[in-house]
Design a protein around this motif. Structure first.
Motif, short mmCIF file in Angstrom:
data_model
loop_
_atom_site.label_atom_id
_atom_site.label_comp_id
_atom_site.label_asym_id
_atom_site.label_seq_id
_atom_site.Cartn_x
_atom_site.Cartn_y
_atom_site.Cartn_z
N TYR A 42 28.01 17.63 -3.40
CA TYR A 42 26.60 17.61 -3.05
C TYR A 42 26.14 16.20 -2.71
O TYR A 42 25.42 15.97 -1.73
N VAL A 43 26.59 15.26 -3.52
CA VAL A 43 26.16 13.88 -3.31
C VAL A 43 26.69 13.34 -1.99
O VAL A 43 25.97 12.77 -1.19
N GLN A 44 27.99 13.56 -1.75
CA GLN A 44 28.57 12.92 -0.57
C GLN A 44 28.08 13.61 0.70
O GLN A 44 28.07 13.03 1.77
N LYS A 45 27.62 14.83 0.56
CA LYS A 45 27.08 15.52 1.73
C LYS A 45 25.83 14.80 2.21
O LYS A 45 25.62 14.58 3.39
N ASP A 46 24.98 14.46 1.24
CA ASP A 46 23.71 13.86 1.61
C ASP A 46 23.76 12.35 1.65
O ASP A 46 22.78 11.72 1.99
N LEU A 47 24.86 11.82 1.25
CA LEU A 47 24.91 10.37 1.06
C LEU A 47 24.85 9.64 2.39
O LEU A 47 25.59 9.92 3.30
N VAL A 48 23.92 8.73 2.47
CA VAL A 48 23.86 7.86 3.65
C VAL A 48 24.20 6.46 3.18
O VAL A 48 23.54 5.95 2.30
N SER A 102 21.11 8.21 -4.80
CA SER A 102 20.76 8.98 -3.61
C SER A 102 19.49 9.76 -3.80
O SER A 102 18.79 10.07 -2.84
N ASP A 134 16.66 6.04 -0.20
CA ASP A 134 17.04 6.76 1.02
C ASP A 134 18.52 6.67 1.31
O ASP A 134 19.15 7.62 1.75
#
Lengths: 204, 963
Positions: free
Chosen positions: B24-30, B291, B295
């Motif tokens: 989940y984290v790396q999906k949204d991680l920018v 995250s 942002d």
């Protein structure tokens, strides 16, 4: 095109002869040649005529001294051009900016050096006539140059070029009379047709 | 690793939860790369401008390029081809090689040439002027250059366009060959490209630079040419690549090293797996927290965050090392928890100060750290124990560790050494010359020096704007800005003539003010007048009279044109330079005056201060230094507050002033040592050194807390030694790898923390324990029963008559080889459960069924575990008596061919002492124990201890035997 109006010449020369011809034109350096230039332009009511001397010191070094009707010196060294005219500030620019000048320079200097290979590199050579009266037509190979310079025509006798004509685009042209021919009497007004006839005359 | 069903279920559940959260984290991680996040927030207008400049300013987007590898003419050709190939590119606002091509000017702007050119300021388009111009043009036509002019002469006989273009060229023009820019030697063709992406966006910069390389390769047909790209954008790309490469290498090396270390330390793969779970939890928790709250995660935060996990991994290591068969993992965890929690809390407090530092990047770091350490600590306390197999080996039995501990404990620890060290450190810090702090932001750059030098050299050749000084002018709108700029022109010209600057550039050079344009416009003659003038002028020139129609048309059109606005010019390809120099904000406009070649800063400053309000000379270097200083002051204050908080937390947790001091001493001393070392080595400290110091202090606190907590139980001490040894080895390994990095920032942190770990480890070992051992009688940490505690209260030496129960269990334990007494009797250590220095008796003199007499000198030994406050109190003679009883029982059993049954000492009666301390007694102690009564499950003994014939202590003891 002007070609069809030319007086017919004696037999076309083949490549080997052209080579011989050109190599015969070689002049030792330094060489000084009188010239008279007639400039035609659609902008002009009548052609501009200037005269002076050309100094040739080697393949990339050419001087053009205008002495009449005003004084102006153009020095070409390598790739930069310096123009000095009395009463005006000096100007310099690169040769690449003036393709016609480039064309003139390479054709002229290669001929004066008798370097057939150099000419062959930059132009397609079309030679006709014999050693007493000959004509060489040079068409530039480089696309950029050929946009501005359609044709360079050199006519001469024996080992001396008499006329050096640059036919440009847009109906502009410049005819240089060299050597003794420079002092020839010109009609007023001088026309291109007259010059063509004059240059292609076999004798005199 | 426990193999029970609930344990496996927990393991799987935990792993799955981590995977799910991780996904989940790396999906949204920018992952952001804007380095300005790590620069302090600006407070003054100067600083704000500085940050805008660094990220967005003109100089920062300019990439300087050089082509070499062939003759000048070929280079010039390729320069032209390259520039024209790039002219269509979307990544670049502007690509120039010095070629001033008239074709590049769009048609719409041609019409404006009369308003832009300065001709009309001083000259009217009258017949005289036109005549002069036309005469010159005629001669130009006859000259070899004539054919160049021929095509646009009808439109522009006075060559206004040429004048405009010349005006737009930079003042300090680079050297030209073949009409394009070259360096002074003529060996390299030079070009400038201005990227659309700001310098601090490495991703887009990388894309732009890749495009440059690709385009160049397509242009370079011979394959012999070589392109050099230099500039802030290319540096950030290079550094990102290096950092990434290093991070990968480091991560791999650290992981492999960690696994090996764990295998050596615990000799089980299970330990490796188990210790990885809290670490993974820490990582995921940290990422999740950042995250959610920010942002984007900055790349540097990620990198630092993962090194901080070096701290988090200590927690499971402590748990694993304190494992022993006697107590369940949950009990171990519970007993460790106060110390662990104190350690976690103190590190979190230290990093929480970054939240108030005013730096977004550091706030991210704080968030990451607190979340990850909390996750590691909590999972170690609550989840991990349930997975640990309680039947592992007890590290407290390790003889190697025991020897190590004894050797360390016997090291001399003179008080004066500490004082000398402190004085030495303070002296070095105060007296060694050199700056304490690094204020120059550019020193933090990891860009290699030679690349920086080359960049500077290329820029000098090209005359690109000075990166350090610029004038900033604020005005309410475009026009006001241009007017102001124009008014500064005369002074700027003077500065240039005096040589204080080589050149300058500002927006008004490109766009005159509307007023000026209108003034010029007014001077333009109407069509009829112009025609008349032209006819007169043409009279004695060779030109035809109808040729200049386009010229008259253009002038007529120019008379009606609205003044050229900045906005309109911006849209055109020529306007890209303008963007840099004139920036629009909400209700004001900022105009910049950039300089080329600043030679006399004093003159510049004088000019700026006398130029009036709204004009500010921006010295980027001093603004950046003030920014760094401000940030540092703020940080130091918040660190001071954190230190106070920390001391408070530890004081509350330990409650004893001396213990608090003992715990804080190693950390404080290490910090001093580190500062002195850095300063003494001539290394000015930066923000990153500060971060490293905090990290090292946190580690030191952890070690000290654990050593302090280990109290007196030798087994506990060994376990703690093992834990701290493994922890410090692993931390040292990670940070030693960092210290080997190419990047100065990482190197700084790596070195500092490595030194800190070594220093903290040694000092914690030496300082937390006093010479000798601690009393078993000291009150222990709130609520924590000290493992293996003996007496629960201090004993009054004179009136011991009440029952004092002990909870000592005399388990049968495998006895490891120990010091043996050389008798025909079996060594005492094989008879009693007490081992090592806890085996107080040495020589059996004689024994029979009823009694036993033993001599011993251990009372004088400085490593006697019962010592406290540098003495051995007489009350411990009870222990001597009890051990004598145990020896007697064991010898009796052995003589019967049985094994001694374990017994529990249940009471002491009528004990009397005739001295206070026994460690200063010169001769051997004689211990006598006599069996008074031997029942079915119990024994009663009386014991006497004497020295040189004098009675020291006597009493009676009852033992209950276990079956």
């Amino acid at each position: 095109m002007l070609l069809p109006t030319l007086a017919p010449m004696a037999a076309q020369l083949d490549a080997a002869d052209a080579k011989t011809l050109i190599s015969q034109l070689a002049k030792p350096t330094p060489a000084t040649i009188d010239f008279s230039e007639i400039r035609f332009s659609p902008l002009l009511k009548q052609p501009l005529i200037v005269s002076g001397t050309l100094g040739y010191q080697g393949s990339t070094s050419l001087d053009r001294h205008v002495t009449r009707p005003y004084r102006e010196t153009t020095e070409i060294r390598g790739d930069s051009v310096l123009v000095r005219r009395e009463g005006e500030p000096e100007r310099s620019f690169g040769l690449k900016r003036a393709p016609e000048l480039q064309g003139l320079l390479s054709a002229f200097t290669s001929l004066l050096a008798g370097d057939h290979a150099a000419v062959e590199r930059e132009f397609t050579i079309d030679a006709a006539g014999d050693s007493s009266a000959w004509r060489i037509l040079l068409a530039p190979r480089d696309a950029r140059l050929s946009r501005r310079v359609k044709l360079i025509r050199i006519e001469g006798r024996n080992d001396a070029p008499r006329c050096f004509s640059i036919i440009g685009d847009n109906n502009g042209a410049s005819v240089m009379l060299l050597g003794a021919t420079a002092h020839a009497e010109l009609p007023k007004p001088v026309t291109r047709e007259w010059l063509e006839r004059f240059c292609s005359q076999p004798n005199e | 690793m426990k193999r029970t069903a609930p344990a496996i279920a927990l393991l799987l559940g935990w792993a799955l939860a981590l995977l799910a959260l991780g996904w989940y984290v790396q999906k949204d991680l920018v992952v952001g790369t804007d380095l300005r996040l790590f620069l302090p927030s600006p407070t003054t207008p100067e600083q704000r401008l500085l940050l805008d400049e660094i990220g967005e300013g003109p100089a920062s987007r300019v990439l300087v390029m050089a082509i070499d590898g062939a003759a000048a003419e070929t280079l010039a050709d390729s320069s032209r081809a390259f520039a024209s190939a790039l002219s269509e590119s979307k990544s670049f606002r502007l690509v120039t090689n010095g070629e001033m091509s008239l074709d590049a000017v769009p048609d719409e702007l041609l019409g404006y040439r009369f308003l832009l050119s300065p001709t009309l300021d001083s000259q009217a388009l009258d017949s005289k002027f036109l005549h002069d111009q036309l005469q010159t043009r005629a001669r130009d036509l006859a000259s070899p250059a004539g054919a160049m002019l021929e095509s646009f002469l009808p439109r522009d006989p006075t060559l206004e366009l040429l004048k405009v273009l010349q005006n737009w060229q930079p003042m300090q023009e680079p050297h030209r060959l073949y009409d394009v820019w070259f360096d002074a030697d003529g060996k390299r063709a030079l070009l400038i490209a201005e990227t659309v992406a700001p310098a601090f966006d490495p991703d887009r910069q990388r894309a732009a630079i890749d495009e440059l390389q690709q385009t160049f390769r397509s242009v370079d047909t011979s394959g012999q040419l070589h392109l050099t790209v230099s500039g802030p954008g290319s540096f950030s790309v290079l550094m990102e690549k290096r950092t990434r490469g290093e991070a990968q290498a480091l991560g791999t090396a650290a992981t492999v090293g960690m696994i090996i270390l764990l295998l050596i330390a615990y000799r089980s793969i299970g330990s490796v797996i188990l210790s990885s779970l809290p670490l993974a939890s820490a990582g995921v928790a940290g990422l999740l927290a950042v995250s959610l709250l920010f942002d984007a995660v900055h790349g540097i935060t990620l990198a630092f965050g993962f090194t901080l996990i070096g701290v988090a991994q200590d927690y499971p290591l402590h748990l694993l090392s304190h494992e022993r068969p006697g107590s369940s993992p949950l009990q171990s965890a519970r007993s460790l928890w106060p110390t662990l929690a104190t350690g976690v809390a103190s590190t979190c407090i230290a990093y929480a100060t970054f939240l108030f530092s005013g730096v977004v990047g550091l706030a991210q770091l704080a968030c990451f750290t607190v979340a990850s350490l909390a996750a590691a600590g909590l999972s170690t306390r609550f989840l991990l124990p349930r997975l640990i197999d309680p039947s592992g080996r007890d590290l407290g039995d390790s003889e190697f560790l025991g020897r190590l501990w004894r050797r360390i404990a016997s090291l001399p620890r003179p008080r004066w050494a500490g004082v000398v060290l402190v004085i030495l450190c303070v002296a070095i810090t105060a007296l060694v010359p050199g700056p304490m702090w690094e204020n120059d932001l550019s020193k933090l750059t990891p860009v290699p020096h030679d690349l920086l030098m080359r960049d500077q050299e290329l820029r000098a050749q090209l005359g690109t704007p000075d990166l350090r000084y610029m004038l900033v002018i604020e005005a309410p709108n475009d026009e006001a800005a241009l007017t102001r700029l124009q008014s500064l022109d005369p002074q700027l010209e003077r500065l240039k003539q005096r040589g204080a600057i080589s050149g300058y550039d500002h927006a008004a050079r490109y766009v005159p003010t509307a007023d000026r344009q209108i003034a010029r416009q007014k001077k333009l003659p109407d069509a009829a007048t112009l025609q008349q003038s032209l006819d007169r002028a043409l009279a004695d020139t060779p030109f035809r009279s109808d040729v200049f129609e386009p010229f008259i048309r253009d002038v007529e059109q120019a008379r009606k044109l609205p003044p050229l606005s900045v906005h309109a010019l911006r849209q055109s390809p020529l306007g890209s330079g303008l963007d840099m120099l004139l920036t629009e904000h909400e209700n004001k406009v900022t105009a910049l005056v950039t300089f080329a070649g600043v030679n006399d800063t004093a003159a510049l400053q004088q000019f700026a201060s006398s130029a009036g309000p709204g004009v500010l000379l921006l010295d980027l270097k001093s603004a950046s230094e003030s920014l760094v200083e401000q940030q540092r002051t703020r940080l130091l204050w918040s660190l001071g507050a954190a230190a106070l908080l920390l001391i408070g937390v530890i004081a509350i947790s330990l409650r004893d002033r001396r213990r608090v001091l003992r715990v804080l001493a190693p950390m404080a001393l290490t910090t001093l040592i580190l500062i002195a070392t850095l300063h003494g080595a001539g290394v000015p400290m930066t923000l990153f050194h500060l971060i490293a110091l905090i990290l090292a202090a946190g580690l030191g606190l952890d070690y000290a807390l654990f050593f302090e907590h280990a109290a007196e139980d030798p087994h506990e001490q060994r376990r703690t030694l093992h834990a701290v040894l493994v922890c410090s080895c692993s931390t040292l390994m990670v940070f030693a790898l960092l210290a080997a990095s190419n990047l100065p920032v990482l190197r700084a942190i790596g070195l500092t923390v490595s030194l800190g770990v070594i220093s903290n480890f040694l000092l914690a070992l030496l300082l937390t324990r006093e010479t000798g051992t601690g009393t078993p009688a000291l009150p222990v940490a709130a609520g924590t029963p000290a493992p293996g505690s003996n007496l629960a209260e201090p004993v009054d030496t004179k009136r011991l008559s009440a029952q004092v129960p002990t909870s000592e269990r005399h388990d049968q334990r495998p006895s490891l080889a120990a010091t043996s007494t050389d008798q025909e009797q079996p060594p005492i250590s094989s008879l009693v459960p007490h081992q090592g220095s806890m085996c107080l008796l040495e020589r059996v003199i004689d024994w029979n069924d009823d009694s036993i007499r033993i001599e011993t000198d251990t009372h004088r030994s400085p490593s006697n575990p019962l010592r406290s406050d540098q003495q051995l109190r007489a009350v411990h003679l009870c222990e001597y008596g009890a051990q004598a009883m145990a020896v007697h029982g064991a010898l009796k059993s052995r003589s019967r061919g049985e094994t001694a049954a374990p017994g529990m000492l249940v009471s002491l009666r009528s004990v009397s002492f005739h001295c206070d301390r026994i460690d200063d007694l010169k001769e051997s102690l004689r211990v006598e124990a006599t069996c008074l009564q031997a029942g079915a499950g119990s024994l009663q003994y009386s014991f006497r201890i004497s020295h040189a014939g004098a009675l020291l202590a006597e009493g009676r003891a009852a033992v209950v035997l276990e079956r």
